[in-house]
Design a protein around this motif. Sequence first.
Motif, PDB file in Angstrom:
ATOM      1  N   ILE A 174      27.721  19.592  15.188  1.00  0.00           N
ATOM      2  CA  ILE A 174      28.431  19.258  16.434  1.00  0.00           C
ATOM      3  C   ILE A 174      28.940  17.823  16.344  1.00  0.00           C
ATOM      4  N   ASP A 175      30.225  17.635  16.616  1.00  0.00           N
ATOM      5  CA  ASP A 175      30.817  16.292  16.592  1.00  0.00           C
ATOM      6  C   ASP A 175      30.916  15.679  17.985  1.00  0.00           C
ATOM      7  N   VAL A 176      31.201  16.511  18.986  1.00  0.00           N
ATOM      8  CA  VAL A 176      31.417  16.017  20.346  1.00  0.00           C
ATOM      9  C   VAL A 176      30.810  17.009  21.338  1.00  0.00           C
ATOM     10  N   ILE A 177      30.144  16.493  22.365  1.00  0.00           N
ATOM     11  CA  ILE A 177      29.790  17.302  23.531  1.00  0.00           C
ATOM     12  C   ILE A 177      30.795  16.953  24.623  1.00  0.00           C
ATOM     13  N   TYR A 178      31.511  17.959  25.100  1.00  0.00           N
ATOM     14  CA  TYR A 178      32.588  17.750  26.069  1.00  0.00           C
ATOM     15  C   TYR A 178      32.121  18.172  27.463  1.00  0.00           C
ATOM     16  N   ILE A 179      32.342  17.294  28.411  1.00  0.00           N
ATOM     17  CA  ILE A 179      31.936  17.543  29.795  1.00  0.00           C
ATOM     18  C   ILE A 179      33.175  17.852  30.625  1.00  0.00           C
ATOM     19  N   GLY A 180      33.158  19.010  31.273  1.00  0.00           N
ATOM     20  CA  GLY A 180      34.221  19.350  32.220  1.00  0.00           C
ATOM     21  C   GLY A 180      33.710  19.074  33.624  1.00  0.00           C
ATOM     22  N   PRO A 181      34.083  17.970  34.245  1.00  0.00           N
ATOM     23  CA  PRO A 181      33.507  17.601  35.546  1.00  0.00           C
ATOM     24  C   PRO A 181      33.665  18.672  36.619  1.00  0.00           C
ATOM     25  N   LEU A 182      34.784  19.394  36.615  1.00  0.00           N
ATOM     26  CA  LEU A 182      35.014  20.407  37.644  1.00  0.00           C
ATOM     27  C   LEU A 182      34.008  21.549  37.516  1.00  0.00           C
ATOM     28  N   ASP A 183      33.858  22.066  36.298  1.00  0.00           N
ATOM     29  CA  ASP A 183      32.884  23.130  36.081  1.00  0.00           C
ATOM     30  C   ASP A 183      31.468  22.637  36.343  1.00  0.00           C
ATOM     31  N   LEU A 184      31.201  21.401  35.933  1.00  0.00           N
ATOM     32  CA  LEU A 184      29.870  20.835  36.135  1.00  0.00           C
ATOM     33  C   LEU A 184      29.551  20.712  37.619  1.00  0.00           C
ATOM     34  N   SER A 185      30.538  20.287  38.412  1.00  0.00           N
ATOM     35  CA  SER A 185      30.317  20.150  39.848  1.00  0.00           C
ATOM     36  C   SER A 185      29.960  21.491  40.476  1.00  0.00           C
ATOM     37  N   GLN A 186      30.592  22.546  39.989  1.00  0.00           N
ATOM     38  CA  GLN A 186      30.283  23.876  40.503  1.00  0.00           C
ATOM     39  C   GLN A 186      28.874  24.308  40.107  1.00  0.00           C
ATOM     40  N   ALA A 187      28.502  24.024  38.858  1.00  0.00           N
ATOM     41  CA  ALA A 187      27.168  24.388  38.378  1.00  0.00           C
ATOM     42  C   ALA A 187      26.075  23.664  39.159  1.00  0.00           C
ATOM     43  N   SER A 197      23.532  10.660  32.902  1.00  0.00           N
ATOM     44  CA  SER A 197      22.327  11.077  32.188  1.00  0.00           C
ATOM     45  C   SER A 197      22.681  11.828  30.904  1.00  0.00           C
ATOM     46  N   MET A 198      23.681  12.710  31.000  1.00  0.00           N
ATOM     47  CA  MET A 198      24.118  13.458  29.820  1.00  0.00           C
ATOM     48  C   MET A 198      24.651  12.515  28.745  1.00  0.00           C
ATOM     49  N   VAL A 199      25.432  11.530  29.154  1.00  0.00           N
ATOM     50  CA  VAL A 199      26.016  10.589  28.192  1.00  0.00           C
ATOM     51  C   VAL A 199      24.913   9.885  27.416  1.00  0.00           C
ATOM     52  N   LYS A 200      23.884   9.420  28.115  1.00  0.00           N
ATOM     53  CA  LYS A 200      22.792   8.711  27.441  1.00  0.00           C
ATOM     54  C   LYS A 200      22.063   9.633  26.467  1.00  0.00           C
ATOM     55  N   THR A 201      21.749  10.845  26.906  1.00  0.00           N
ATOM     56  CA  THR A 201      21.029  11.792  26.052  1.00  0.00           C
ATOM     57  C   THR A 201      21.825  12.134  24.799  1.00  0.00           C
ATOM     58  N   ILE A 202      23.125  12.361  24.973  1.00  0.00           N
ATOM     59  CA  ILE A 202      23.981  12.754  23.849  1.00  0.00           C
ATOM     60  C   ILE A 202      24.176  11.595  22.878  1.00  0.00           C
ATOM     61  N   ARG A 203      24.467  10.414  23.415  1.00  0.00           N
ATOM     62  CA  ARG A 203      24.682   9.256  22.556  1.00  0.00           C
ATOM     63  C   ARG A 203      23.425   8.866  21.789  1.00  0.00           C
ATOM     64  N   ASP A 204      22.262   9.062  22.404  1.00  0.00           N
ATOM     65  CA  ASP A 204      21.000   8.769  21.717  1.00  0.00           C
ATOM     66  C   ASP A 204      20.807   9.647  20.479  1.00  0.00           C
ATOM     67  N   LYS A 205      21.490  10.801  20.458  1.00  0.00           N
ATOM     68  CA  LYS A 205      21.433  11.692  19.300  1.00  0.00           C
ATOM     69  C   LYS A 205      22.521  11.389  18.277  1.00  0.00           C
ATOM     70  N   GLY A 206      23.331  10.362  18.540  1.00  0.00           N
ATOM     71  CA  GLY A 206      24.385   9.984  17.619  1.00  0.00           C
ATOM     72  C   GLY A 206      25.605  10.870  17.661  1.00  0.00           C
ATOM     73  N   ILE A 207      25.770  11.607  18.760  1.00  0.00           N
ATOM     74  CA  ILE A 207      26.912  12.504  18.933  1.00  0.00           C
ATOM     75  C   ILE A 207      27.860  11.901  19.963  1.00  0.00           C
ATOM     76  N   ALA A 208      29.153  12.021  19.730  1.00  0.00           N
ATOM     77  CA  ALA A 208      30.137  11.484  20.666  1.00  0.00           C
ATOM     78  C   ALA A 208      30.213  12.340  21.929  1.00  0.00           C
ATOM     79  N   VAL A 209      30.673  11.730  23.006  1.00  0.00           N
ATOM     80  CA  VAL A 209      30.798  12.421  24.295  1.00  0.00           C
ATOM     81  C   VAL A 209      32.268  12.470  24.691  1.00  0.00           C
ATOM     82  N   GLY A 210      32.684  13.623  25.212  1.00  0.00           N
ATOM     83  CA  GLY A 210      34.046  13.785  25.711  1.00  0.00           C
ATOM     84  C   GLY A 210      34.037  14.189  27.167  1.00  0.00           C
ATOM     85  N   ILE A 211      35.154  13.937  27.843  1.00  0.00           N
ATOM     86  CA  ILE A 211      35.265  14.295  29.256  1.00  0.00           C
ATOM     87  C   ILE A 211      36.740  14.456  29.616  1.00  0.00           C
TER      88      ILE A 211
END
Length: 253
Positions: free
Chosen positions: A168-181, A199-213
């Motif tokens: 996995i290179d990037v974990i991508y966050i879709g704020p609209l879908d996340l808000s619904q969840a 919280s997600m950004v910190k957890t993902i970055r701590d694993k050395g993976i980039a974050v997208g949004i």
Amino acid sequence: MTINSMKRKLQEGKCVYGSWVRIPSPIVVEALGSVGFDFLHIDLEHSSIDLPMLDYMVLAGYSQDIQLIVRTASQNPADLYRIMDIGVSSFILPRIETAEQCAKLLQGIRYSPAGARGLGGPVRGNRWGVISLDQHMEEAEKETTVIVQIESKEGLANLDSILEVNGIDVIYIGPLDLSQALGYPGQVEHPIVQETIHSMVKTIRDKGIAVGIHASDTEQAKYWAEHGIQYFTVGMDVTLLQSAGLSLMNSLK
């Protein structure tokens, strides 16, 4: 397979910016690919784009040297390597909820021994057989980008185990879908939604993976860039077209 300059920028810690394409037309890819984006998301999940049209859109991407990242519509690993054979090297995988589901899909993206992608003989992905099999397999491993989209309660609950999946290179966050969840549909600025993203950004970055949004505007993109996010989508072909049309009509009136 072309050199993935977008992936290089991510590995160097730089921010990258792209936009969404839902209009089934290679002309849209050519037009948006010429303005300086690092990549374009081709959305098969929420559009009428099919494989023959994607074929033309990939060629348009080549003409502008723009990285195309396909959001898939299915959960079938075989669909992934079929798309890769026509020259796509990067994917955004939606609705990922478990590590097992994620690992199974990644099997379709990577060749043995890391995966189970089929060898298709002469295809666009290996320049119709011009390059050697060894070189093609090496390039495929090096240049492919995998973006995993977390957008449900199950995905959030299993985030730690998903992050352990190799490739996995990037974990991508879709704020609209996340808000619904999270029970606040459409309220992306709600404190609980914002706290969850941080919280997600910190957890993902701590694993050395980039974050997208997906950022709704440039100010939001700047905000999240200051808080550890590197990978941004801003805008969409349909909304960009509408916005330009509305602006023109308002000025005429």
